[in-house]
Design a protein around this motif. Structure first.
Motif, PDB file in Angstrom:
ATOM      1  N   ARG A  80      31.196  30.305  37.021  1.00  0.00           N
ATOM      2  CA  ARG A  80      31.399  28.845  37.131  1.00  0.00           C
ATOM      3  C   ARG A  80      32.822  28.464  36.732  1.00  0.00           C
ATOM      4  NH1 ARG A  80      29.339  25.375  33.997  1.00  0.00           N
ATOM      5  NH2 ARG A  80      29.428  23.637  35.431  1.00  0.00           N
ATOM      6  N   LEU A  81      33.354  29.148  35.733  1.00  0.00           N
ATOM      7  CA  LEU A  81      34.738  28.873  35.299  1.00  0.00           C
ATOM      8  C   LEU A  81      35.701  29.233  36.440  1.00  0.00           C
ATOM      9  CD1 LEU A  81      37.553  30.128  33.954  1.00  0.00           C
ATOM     10  CD2 LEU A  81      36.621  28.069  32.915  1.00  0.00           C
ATOM     11  N   LEU A  82      35.497  30.399  37.029  1.00  0.00           N
ATOM     12  CA  LEU A  82      36.390  30.877  38.098  1.00  0.00           C
ATOM     13  C   LEU A  82      36.275  29.985  39.337  1.00  0.00           C
ATOM     14  CD1 LEU A  82      35.741  34.688  37.615  1.00  0.00           C
ATOM     15  CD2 LEU A  82      37.830  33.433  37.008  1.00  0.00           C
ATOM     16  N   GLN A  83      35.048  29.553  39.616  1.00  0.00           N
ATOM     17  CA  GLN A  83      34.806  28.681  40.785  1.00  0.00           C
ATOM     18  C   GLN A  83      35.575  27.367  40.621  1.00  0.00           C
ATOM     19  OE1 GLN A  83      30.680  27.452  40.964  1.00  0.00           O
ATOM     20  NE2 GLN A  83      30.731  27.278  43.203  1.00  0.00           N
ATOM     21  N   ARG A  84      35.477  26.770  39.420  1.00  0.00           N
ATOM     22  CA  ARG A  84      36.152  25.478  39.175  1.00  0.00           C
ATOM     23  C   ARG A  84      37.658  25.661  39.070  1.00  0.00           C
ATOM     24  NH1 ARG A  84      33.467  23.535  33.993  1.00  0.00           N
ATOM     25  NH2 ARG A  84      33.037  25.754  33.765  1.00  0.00           N
ATOM     26  N   ALA A  85      38.084  26.818  38.540  1.00  0.00           N
ATOM     27  CA  ALA A  85      39.532  27.086  38.452  1.00  0.00           C
ATOM     28  C   ALA A  85      40.118  27.184  39.857  1.00  0.00           C
ATOM     29  CB  ALA A  85      39.776  28.376  37.672  1.00  0.00           C
ATOM     30  N   LYS A  86      39.435  27.897  40.730  1.00  0.00           N
ATOM     31  CA  LYS A  86      39.935  28.059  42.106  1.00  0.00           C
ATOM     32  C   LYS A  86      39.998  26.712  42.804  1.00  0.00           C
ATOM     33  CE  LYS A  86      41.216  30.098  45.918  1.00  0.00           C
ATOM     34  NZ  LYS A  86      40.622  31.316  46.471  1.00  0.00           N
ATOM     35  N   ALA A  87      39.035  25.847  42.504  1.00  0.00           N
ATOM     36  CA  ALA A  87      38.979  24.521  43.163  1.00  0.00           C
ATOM     37  C   ALA A  87      40.181  23.658  42.791  1.00  0.00           C
ATOM     38  CB  ALA A  87      37.679  23.816  42.794  1.00  0.00           C
ATOM     39  N   LEU A  88      40.923  24.080  41.767  1.00  0.00           N
ATOM     40  CA  LEU A  88      42.104  23.294  41.347  1.00  0.00           C
ATOM     41  C   LEU A  88      43.347  23.668  42.151  1.00  0.00           C
ATOM     42  CD1 LEU A  88      41.532  23.482  37.476  1.00  0.00           C
ATOM     43  CD2 LEU A  88      41.275  21.455  38.934  1.00  0.00           C
ATOM     44  N   GLY A  89      43.225  24.687  43.010  1.00  0.00           N
ATOM     45  CA  GLY A  89      44.399  25.116  43.792  1.00  0.00           C
ATOM     46  C   GLY A  89      43.982  25.932  44.996  1.00  0.00           C
ATOM     47  N   ASP A  90      44.938  26.810  45.421  1.00  0.00           N
ATOM     48  CA  ASP A  90      44.669  27.605  46.627  1.00  0.00           C
ATOM     49  C   ASP A  90      44.616  29.109  46.336  1.00  0.00           C
ATOM     50  OD1 ASP A  90      45.219  25.266  48.480  1.00  0.00           O
ATOM     51  OD2 ASP A  90      47.082  25.390  47.323  1.00  0.00           O
ATOM     52  N   TYR A  91      45.176  29.509  45.182  1.00  0.00           N
ATOM     53  CA  TYR A  91      45.305  30.934  44.887  1.00  0.00           C
ATOM     54  C   TYR A  91      45.057  31.102  43.387  1.00  0.00           C
ATOM     55  CZ  TYR A  91      47.355  35.670  45.169  1.00  0.00           C
ATOM     56  OH  TYR A  91      47.553  37.040  45.145  1.00  0.00           O
TER      57      TYR A  91
ATOM     58  N   MET B  24      37.505  45.526  38.920  1.00  0.00           N
ATOM     59  CA  MET B  24      36.844  45.710  40.215  1.00  0.00           C
ATOM     60  C   MET B  24      35.807  44.605  40.461  1.00  0.00           C
ATOM     61  SD  MET B  24      33.681  47.160  41.146  1.00  0.00           S
ATOM     62  CE  MET B  24      33.166  48.849  40.964  1.00  0.00           C
ATOM     63  N   MET B  25      35.077  44.245  39.399  1.00  0.00           N
ATOM     64  CA  MET B  25      34.055  43.188  39.550  1.00  0.00           C
ATOM     65  C   MET B  25      34.717  41.839  39.822  1.00  0.00           C
ATOM     66  SD  MET B  25      31.011  43.994  36.850  1.00  0.00           S
ATOM     67  CE  MET B  25      31.720  45.044  35.599  1.00  0.00           C
ATOM     68  N   LEU B  26      35.796  41.550  39.095  1.00  0.00           N
ATOM     69  CA  LEU B  26      36.488  40.273  39.313  1.00  0.00           C
ATOM     70  C   LEU B  26      37.061  40.208  40.727  1.00  0.00           C
ATOM     71  CD1 LEU B  26      38.344  39.624  35.944  1.00  0.00           C
ATOM     72  CD2 LEU B  26      36.482  38.295  36.900  1.00  0.00           C
ATOM     73  N   GLU B  27      37.622  41.333  41.189  1.00  0.00           N
ATOM     74  CA  GLU B  27      38.231  41.347  42.529  1.00  0.00           C
ATOM     75  C   GLU B  27      37.184  41.144  43.622  1.00  0.00           C
ATOM     76  OE1 GLU B  27      40.270  45.068  42.286  1.00  0.00           O
ATOM     77  OE2 GLU B  27      42.180  44.132  41.674  1.00  0.00           O
ATOM     78  N   ALA B  28      35.923  41.369  43.280  1.00  0.00           N
ATOM     79  CA  ALA B  28      34.834  41.199  44.268  1.00  0.00           C
ATOM     80  C   ALA B  28      34.359  39.748  44.343  1.00  0.00           C
ATOM     81  CB  ALA B  28      33.664  42.104  43.895  1.00  0.00           C
ATOM     82  N   ILE B  29      34.884  38.905  43.456  1.00  0.00           N
ATOM     83  CA  ILE B  29      34.454  37.499  43.415  1.00  0.00           C
ATOM     84  C   ILE B  29      35.297  36.689  44.402  1.00  0.00           C
ATOM     85  CG2 ILE B  29      34.293  35.437  41.941  1.00  0.00           C
ATOM     86  CD1 ILE B  29      33.970  37.403  39.549  1.00  0.00           C
ATOM     87  N   ARG B  30      34.634  35.903  45.230  1.00  0.00           N
ATOM     88  CA  ARG B  30      35.358  35.211  46.326  1.00  0.00           C
ATOM     89  C   ARG B  30      36.424  34.245  45.797  1.00  0.00           C
ATOM     90  NH1 ARG B  30      30.820  31.413  48.977  1.00  0.00           N
ATOM     91  NH2 ARG B  30      29.589  33.271  48.622  1.00  0.00           N
ATOM     92  N   TYR B  31      36.268  33.751  44.555  1.00  0.00           N
ATOM     93  CA  TYR B  31      37.222  32.752  44.039  1.00  0.00           C
ATOM     94  C   TYR B  31      38.499  33.407  43.511  1.00  0.00           C
ATOM     95  CZ  TYR B  31      32.720  30.419  44.079  1.00  0.00           C
ATOM     96  OH  TYR B  31      31.482  29.945  44.472  1.00  0.00           O
ATOM     97  N   VAL B  32      38.451  34.710  43.276  1.00  0.00           N
ATOM     98  CA  VAL B  32      39.572  35.419  42.637  1.00  0.00           C
ATOM     99  C   VAL B  32      40.465  36.053  43.703  1.00  0.00           C
ATOM    100  CG1 VAL B  32      40.189  37.301  41.060  1.00  0.00           C
ATOM    101  CG2 VAL B  32      38.188  35.858  40.563  1.00  0.00           C
ATOM    102  N   ASP B  33      41.775  35.733  43.633  1.00  0.00           N
ATOM    103  CA  ASP B  33      42.704  36.288  44.628  1.00  0.00           C
ATOM    104  C   ASP B  33      43.499  37.475  44.104  1.00  0.00           C
ATOM    105  OD1 ASP B  33      42.469  34.309  46.940  1.00  0.00           O
ATOM    106  OD2 ASP B  33      42.733  32.991  45.203  1.00  0.00           O
ATOM    107  N   GLU B  34      43.695  37.517  42.786  1.00  0.00           N
ATOM    108  CA  GLU B  34      44.499  38.610  42.214  1.00  0.00           C
ATOM    109  C   GLU B  34      44.128  38.790  40.744  1.00  0.00           C
ATOM    110  OE1 GLU B  34      48.676  37.875  42.831  1.00  0.00           O
ATOM    111  OE2 GLU B  34      49.314  39.649  41.704  1.00  0.00           O
ATOM    112  N   VAL B  35      44.123  40.029  40.293  1.00  0.00           N
ATOM    113  CA  VAL B  35      43.854  40.332  38.880  1.00  0.00           C
ATOM    114  C   VAL B  35      45.054  41.080  38.312  1.00  0.00           C
ATOM    115  CG1 VAL B  35      42.345  41.520  37.233  1.00  0.00           C
ATOM    116  CG2 VAL B  35      41.356  40.445  39.281  1.00  0.00           C
ATOM    117  N   ILE B  36      45.565  40.572  37.185  1.00  0.00           N
ATOM    118  CA  ILE B  36      46.703  41.239  36.519  1.00  0.00           C
ATOM    119  C   ILE B  36      46.263  41.558  35.092  1.00  0.00           C
ATOM    120  CG2 ILE B  36      48.421  40.033  37.943  1.00  0.00           C
ATOM    121  CD1 ILE B  36      48.957  38.172  35.502  1.00  0.00           C
TER     122      ILE B  36
END
Ligand code: C2G
Length: 133
Positions: A19-30, A58-70
Protein backbone atom coordinates in the motif's frame (compact mmCIF):
# COMPACT_ATOMS: atom_id res chain seq x y z
CA UNK A 1 8.58 12.74 -15.63
CA UNK A 2 8.05 12.98 -11.89
CA UNK A 3 10.53 10.78 -9.99
CA UNK A 4 9.72 9.43 -6.52
CA UNK A 5 12.11 7.93 -3.95
CA UNK A 6 11.47 5.92 -0.80
CA UNK A 7 13.58 3.83 1.64
CA UNK A 8 13.06 0.71 3.67
CA UNK A 9 13.93 -2.86 4.61
CA UNK A 10 10.70 -4.38 3.24
CA UNK A 11 11.32 -7.69 5.00
CA UNK A 12 8.55 -10.23 5.21
CA UNK A 13 6.89 -8.15 2.51
CA UNK A 14 3.23 -7.54 3.41
CA UNK A 15 0.26 -5.54 2.22
CA UNK A 16 1.23 -2.54 4.36
CA UNK A 17 4.42 -2.25 2.31
CA UNK A 18 2.50 -2.73 -0.93
CA UNK A 19 0.00 0.00 0.00
CA UNK A 20 2.90 2.36 0.75
CA UNK A 21 4.53 1.61 -2.62
CA UNK A 22 1.20 1.92 -4.46
CA UNK A 23 0.54 5.39 -2.97
CA UNK A 24 4.16 6.46 -3.46
CA UNK A 25 4.00 5.57 -7.16
CA UNK A 26 0.71 7.49 -7.48
CA UNK A 27 2.64 10.65 -6.54
CA UNK A 28 4.71 10.49 -9.75
CA UNK A 29 5.68 8.47 -12.80
CA UNK A 30 8.80 6.58 -11.71
CA UNK A 31 9.39 5.04 -8.26
CA UNK A 32 12.83 4.19 -6.93
CA UNK A 33 13.10 2.13 -3.75
CA UNK A 34 16.34 2.39 -1.77
CA UNK A 35 16.47 -1.01 -0.10
CA UNK A 36 18.40 -1.45 3.16
CA UNK A 37 21.28 -3.91 2.65
CA UNK A 38 21.78 -6.80 5.08
CA UNK A 39 24.87 -5.08 6.49
CA UNK A 40 23.06 -1.75 6.97
CA UNK A 41 20.16 -3.53 8.67
CA UNK A 42 22.41 -5.34 11.12
CA UNK A 43 24.96 -2.58 11.73
CA UNK A 44 22.73 0.51 11.75
CA UNK A 45 19.09 -0.50 12.08
CA UNK A 46 19.64 -3.24 14.59
CA UNK A 47 17.38 -5.56 12.67
CA UNK A 48 18.21 -8.81 10.98
CA UNK A 49 16.02 -9.34 7.95
CA UNK A 50 14.64 -12.82 7.35
CA UNK A 51 15.13 -12.59 3.58
CA UNK A 52 18.49 -11.58 2.08
CA UNK A 53 18.95 -8.30 0.22
CA UNK A 54 18.95 -10.16 -3.10
CA UNK A 55 15.64 -11.89 -2.34
CA UNK A 56 14.05 -8.68 -0.98
CA UNK A 57 15.27 -6.84 -4.09
CA UNK A 58 13.86 -9.49 -6.43
CA UNK A 59 10.47 -9.33 -4.69
CA UNK A 60 10.35 -5.53 -4.86
CA UNK A 61 11.32 -5.57 -8.55
CA UNK A 62 8.33 -7.86 -9.17
CA UNK A 63 5.91 -5.23 -7.84
CA UNK A 64 4.19 -3.26 -10.61
CA UNK A 65 4.58 0.06 -8.72
CA UNK A 66 8.37 -0.26 -8.38
CA UNK A 67 10.54 0.90 -11.29
CA UNK A 68 14.02 0.60 -9.80
CA UNK A 69 15.67 -0.74 -6.64
CA UNK A 70 18.95 0.70 -5.34
CA UNK A 71 20.90 -0.22 -2.18
CA UNK A 72 20.62 1.75 1.04
CA UNK A 73 23.99 1.34 2.75
CA UNK A 74 23.97 4.25 5.22
CA UNK A 75 21.59 6.78 6.80
CA UNK A 76 23.35 9.78 5.21
CA UNK A 77 22.99 8.86 1.54
CA UNK A 78 19.57 10.43 0.97
CA UNK A 79 20.61 13.90 -0.22
CA UNK A 80 23.08 12.41 -2.71
CA UNK A 81 20.45 9.97 -3.93
CA UNK A 82 17.94 12.79 -4.45
CA UNK A 83 20.45 14.61 -6.64
CA UNK A 84 21.93 11.58 -8.40
CA UNK A 85 18.49 10.20 -9.36
CA UNK A 86 16.93 13.64 -9.97
CA UNK A 87 14.17 13.04 -7.45
CA UNK A 88 11.10 15.29 -7.23
CA UNK A 89 9.21 13.59 -4.39
CA UNK A 90 10.67 11.95 -1.27
CA UNK A 91 8.17 9.61 0.43
CA UNK A 92 8.19 7.75 3.74
CA UNK A 93 5.58 6.24 6.03
CA UNK A 94 4.41 8.62 8.74
CA UNK A 95 6.28 6.71 11.43
CA UNK A 96 9.06 8.91 10.02
CA UNK A 97 6.95 12.08 9.99
CA UNK A 98 9.17 15.16 10.10
CA UNK A 99 12.41 13.17 10.32
CA UNK A 100 13.55 14.00 6.78
CA UNK A 101 12.22 17.57 6.37
CA UNK A 102 15.81 18.84 6.50
CA UNK A 103 16.47 17.18 3.16
CA UNK A 104 14.82 20.13 1.40
CA UNK A 105 17.68 22.43 2.33
CA UNK A 106 20.39 19.81 1.76
CA UNK A 107 19.68 19.39 -1.96
CA UNK A 108 20.06 21.75 -4.93
CA UNK A 109 16.69 20.97 -6.42
CA UNK A 110 13.06 21.50 -5.47
CA UNK A 111 11.98 18.53 -3.35
CA UNK A 112 8.51 17.61 -2.15
CA UNK A 113 8.50 15.55 1.08
CA UNK A 114 5.47 13.36 1.71
CA UNK A 115 4.74 11.17 4.74
CA UNK A 116 2.05 8.60 4.00
CA UNK A 117 -0.03 6.98 6.74
CA UNK A 118 1.18 3.56 7.80
CA UNK A 119 -1.20 0.61 7.54
CA UNK A 120 -1.79 0.28 11.29
CA UNK A 121 -2.82 -3.31 11.77
CA UNK A 122 0.10 -5.07 10.09
CA UNK A 123 3.84 -5.23 10.81
CA UNK A 124 6.68 -7.67 10.38
CA UNK A 125 6.96 -7.91 14.17
CA UNK A 126 3.28 -8.87 14.38
CA UNK A 127 3.71 -11.53 11.70
CA UNK A 128 6.76 -13.01 13.45
CA UNK A 129 5.04 -12.98 16.84
CA UNK A 130 1.86 -14.59 15.59
CA UNK A 131 3.77 -17.20 13.57
CA UNK A 132 6.24 -17.61 16.45
CA UNK A 133 9.14 -17.15 13.97
N1 C2G B 1 5.00 0.71 6.26
C1 C2G B 1 3.64 1.00 6.20
N2 C2G B 1 2.76 0.25 6.89
C2 C2G B 1 3.19 -0.79 7.64
C3 C2G B 1 4.56 -1.10 7.70
C4 C2G B 1 5.47 -0.33 7.00
O1 C2G B 1 3.23 1.96 5.52
N3 C2G B 1 2.26 -1.54 8.31
C5 C2G B 1 5.93 1.57 5.51
C6 C2G B 1 6.95 2.24 6.44
O2 C2G B 1 6.39 3.42 7.01
C7 C2G B 1 8.09 2.54 5.47
C8 C2G B 1 7.99 1.39 4.46
O3 C2G B 1 6.69 0.79 4.62
O4 C2G B 1 7.85 3.78 4.79
C9 C2G B 1 9.06 0.33 4.69
O5 C2G B 1 8.92 -0.13 6.02
P1 C2G B 1 10.24 -0.73 6.74
O6 C2G B 1 10.84 -1.76 5.90
O7 C2G B 1 9.87 -1.01 8.16
O8 C2G B 1 11.17 0.56 6.68
P2 C2G B 1 12.11 1.14 7.83
O9 C2G B 1 12.77 0.04 8.55
O10 C2G B 1 11.32 2.14 8.56
O11 C2G B 1 13.28 1.82 6.93
O12 C2G B 1 16.37 5.22 5.93
C10 C2G B 1 15.02 4.91 6.14
C11 C2G B 1 14.84 3.48 6.55
O13 C2G B 1 15.48 2.60 5.64
C12 C2G B 1 13.36 3.15 6.65
Amino acid sequence: MKRVLTYGTFDLLHYGHIRLLQRAKALGDYLIVALSTDRFNEAEKNKKSYFSYEHRKMMLEAIRYVDEVIPETHWGQKAKDVEKYEIDVFVMGDDWAGKFDGLKTEVNRPLEIVYLSRTPEISTTKIKTELKL
